[in-house]
Scaffold this motif. Structure first.
Motif, PDB file in Angstrom:
ATOM      1  N   ASP A 119       0.871  -1.181   0.000  1.00 12.48           N
ATOM      2  CA  ASP A 119       0.000   0.000   0.000  1.00 12.48           C
ATOM      3  C   ASP A 119       0.907   1.230   0.000  1.00 12.48           C
ATOM      4  N   GLU A 120       0.305   2.393   0.030  1.00 16.96           N
ATOM      5  CA  GLU A 120       1.119   3.603   0.210  1.00 16.96           C
ATOM      6  C   GLU A 120       1.471   3.725   1.686  1.00 16.96           C
ATOM      7  N   GLY A 121       2.745   4.057   1.948  1.00 19.06           N
ATOM      8  CA  GLY A 121       3.144   4.362   3.323  1.00 19.06           C
ATOM      9  C   GLY A 121       3.319   3.176   4.242  1.00 19.06           C
ATOM     10  N   VAL A 122       3.446   1.976   3.690  1.00 16.45           N
ATOM     11  CA  VAL A 122       3.682   0.808   4.541  1.00 16.45           C
ATOM     12  C   VAL A 122       5.147   0.790   4.974  1.00 16.45           C
ATOM     13  N   THR A 123       5.403   0.532   6.266  1.00 19.22           N
ATOM     14  CA  THR A 123       6.774   0.608   6.782  1.00 19.22           C
ATOM     15  C   THR A 123       7.184  -0.693   7.472  1.00 19.22           C
ATOM     16  N   PHE A 124       8.466  -0.737   7.825  1.00 19.62           N
ATOM     17  CA  PHE A 124       8.989  -1.889   8.553  1.00 19.62           C
ATOM     18  C   PHE A 124       8.317  -2.021   9.915  1.00 19.62           C
ATOM     19  N   ALA A 125       7.871  -0.901  10.483  1.00 23.23           N
ATOM     20  CA  ALA A 125       7.164  -0.957  11.769  1.00 23.23           C
ATOM     21  C   ALA A 125       5.863  -1.754  11.630  1.00 23.23           C
ATOM     22  N   ASP A 126       5.209  -1.626  10.466  1.00 21.19           N
ATOM     23  CA  ASP A 126       3.993  -2.420  10.231  1.00 21.19           C
ATOM     24  C   ASP A 126       4.327  -3.913  10.224  1.00 21.19           C
ATOM     25  N   LEU A 127       5.427  -4.248   9.545  1.00 15.28           N
ATOM     26  CA  LEU A 127       5.867  -5.645   9.483  1.00 15.28           C
ATOM     27  C   LEU A 127       6.084  -6.181  10.888  1.00 15.28           C
ATOM     28  N   LYS A 128       6.873  -5.441  11.659  1.00 13.61           N
ATOM     29  CA  LYS A 128       7.247  -5.911  12.995  1.00 13.61           C
ATOM     30  C   LYS A 128       6.030  -6.042  13.902  1.00 13.61           C
ATOM     31  N   ALA A 129       5.177  -5.035  13.860  1.00 11.50           N
ATOM     32  CA  ALA A 129       4.007  -5.048  14.742  1.00 11.50           C
ATOM     33  C   ALA A 129       3.057  -6.184  14.366  1.00 11.50           C
ATOM     34  N   THR A 130       2.849  -6.363  13.053  1.00 18.55           N
ATOM     35  CA  THR A 130       1.887  -7.386  12.617  1.00 18.55           C
ATOM     36  C   THR A 130       2.410  -8.785  12.934  1.00 18.55           C
ATOM     37  N   LEU A 131       3.690  -9.023  12.619  1.00 18.42           N
ATOM     38  CA  LEU A 131       4.226 -10.370  12.852  1.00 18.42           C
ATOM     39  C   LEU A 131       4.356 -10.665  14.350  1.00 18.42           C
ATOM     40  N   SER A 132       4.650  -9.635  15.172  1.00 14.69           N
ATOM     41  CA  SER A 132       4.703  -9.857  16.621  1.00 14.69           C
ATOM     42  C   SER A 132       3.317 -10.179  17.157  1.00 14.69           C
ATOM     43  N   HIS A 133       2.320  -9.451  16.640  1.00 12.70           N
ATOM     44  CA  HIS A 133       0.939  -9.730  17.026  1.00 12.70           C
ATOM     45  C   HIS A 133       0.578 -11.170  16.664  1.00 12.70           C
TER      46      HIS A 133
END
Ligand code: PHE
Length: 344
Positions: free
Chosen positions: A220-234
């Motif tokens: 998407d627009e504006g997807v970051t590594f923080a999204d990756l980390k947060a989603t996979l940790s969740h």
């Protein structure tokens, strides 16, 4: 005992036998009548013959002959009646033995790897992911080229990859579904792609030539590594439990930059180190990273506008560490004694 008494007893037996034999209405009753008449243990004829020895010597011959004649007559009648009863039982069809213990029926069970896939799919479904599928017989470009593998990458060697033709492979990972999905659907994209992949490995306790992978892709627009980390940790906390610790280690994949592998603390030993985590206290769960700009461009997207992240995990490995399964090959045996344990 006199010969007259002996013969009288025989005559009486000969007289009553036909009626008793005819009266036997079932095979069980027939067996009881036979035992009572000519049974070796307690049959009437046996009783009578026991008196033979006490007869005067000159009478034994006649007594024996008469006894044999009576015996032959009774046995012929018994045989005839048995044939009648057996024929009637066959005509009536098989009988139901209500005393036979019931055999436990195998209920069927979901394979432990499928259980992992189902759970992973459910967790990501809650986050808005849908399912995407791609072919197992894949064009080499989707499997390698589109994913930014350099032309001399060792994975493309015939020794590592099963080729179906010069440009056709059995996909070695589910990552080609990333490109196929991005070609077909415009962002925002959030998909999960479970499926089988193939590598030129022989079966051993930790390898198989075919195994399942689950690919995840967010663009998407504006997807970051923080999204990756947060989603996979969740995901890790939903899958392994709310107190599960995770760690991300730098890694490398041609199609992600930067790349990271996610470990979870070993659930078997709680991080102390054991056989399942090879004494490290951590278990590698998945590979991940930010989708490489070249992959977005290969799929026809503007890599200045869009960013994304992806991951790939092996549900067999997860099932193995979850259940402490010592040998991956048991997952391929279709042995109901193993599979039955996972019946819910
Ligand atoms: N395709 C990689 C593998 O087979 C896993 C992976 C998928 C890594 C997506 C990063 C992103 O090991």
């Amino acid at each position: 005992m006199s010969l007259a008494d002996f013969l009288a007893a025989l005559d009486q037996l000969a007289a009553e036998a036909p009626g008793r034999i005819a009266a036997a209405g079932t095979l069980d009753e027939w067996t009881a009548v036979r035992n009572a008449l000519v049974g070796r243990q307690a049959g009437r004829l046996t009783d009578i013959l026991a008196g033979l020895g006490a007869l005067p010597k000159e009478d034994k011959r006649e007594a024996g002959q008469r006894a044999n004649a009576v015996k032959a007559t009774i046995e012929a009648a018994l045989e005839a009646r048995h044939a009648e009863l057996a024929a009637a039982a066959t005509a009536a069809g098989p009988t139901l033995d209500r005393t036979m213990p019931a055999r436990p029926r195998w209920r069927g069970a979901v394979h432990p790897v499928s259980l992992v896939i189902d759970e992973v799919v459910e967790i990501f479904r809650e986050l808005g992911f849908t399912i995407a599928l791609g072919p197992e017989a894949e064009h080499a470009w989707y499997n390698f080229g589109a994913l930014n593998f350099p032309a001399d990458h060792p994975a493309m060697d015939m020794h590592d990859t099963l080729y179906l033709g010069p440009e056709q492979v059995l996909r070695t990972h589910t990552s080609p579904v990333q490109v196929r999905t991005l070609q077909r659907y415009a962002p925002p994209v959030r998909v999960l792609a479970p499926g089988n992949v193939y590598r030129r490995d022989f079966f051993d306790p930790s390898h198989a030539p075919m195994f399942a992978q689950i690919e995840g892709l967010v663009v998407d627009e504006g997807v970051t590594f923080a999204d990756l980390k947060a989603t996979l940790s969740h995901f890790a906390r939903r899958f392994f439990g709310p107190t599960t610790k995770t760690r991300f280690r730098p890694s490398f994949f041609p199609f992600t930059e930067p790349s990271a592998e996610m470990d979870v603390q070993c659930g078997v030993c709680g991080g102390a180190g054991c056989g399942v985590c090879k004494l490290s206290g951590w278990i590698e769960i998945l590979g991940s990273g930010m989708v490489h700009p070249a992959v977005l461009e290969h799929a026809g997207l503007d890599s200045e506008k869009y960013t994304g992240w992806a991951f790939g995990m092996g549900p067999a490995r997860t099932a193995i560490s979850r259940h402490g399964i010592p040998d991956i090959r048991i997952l391929y045996d279709a042995d109901v004694r193993f599979l039955d344990q996972f019946a819910r």
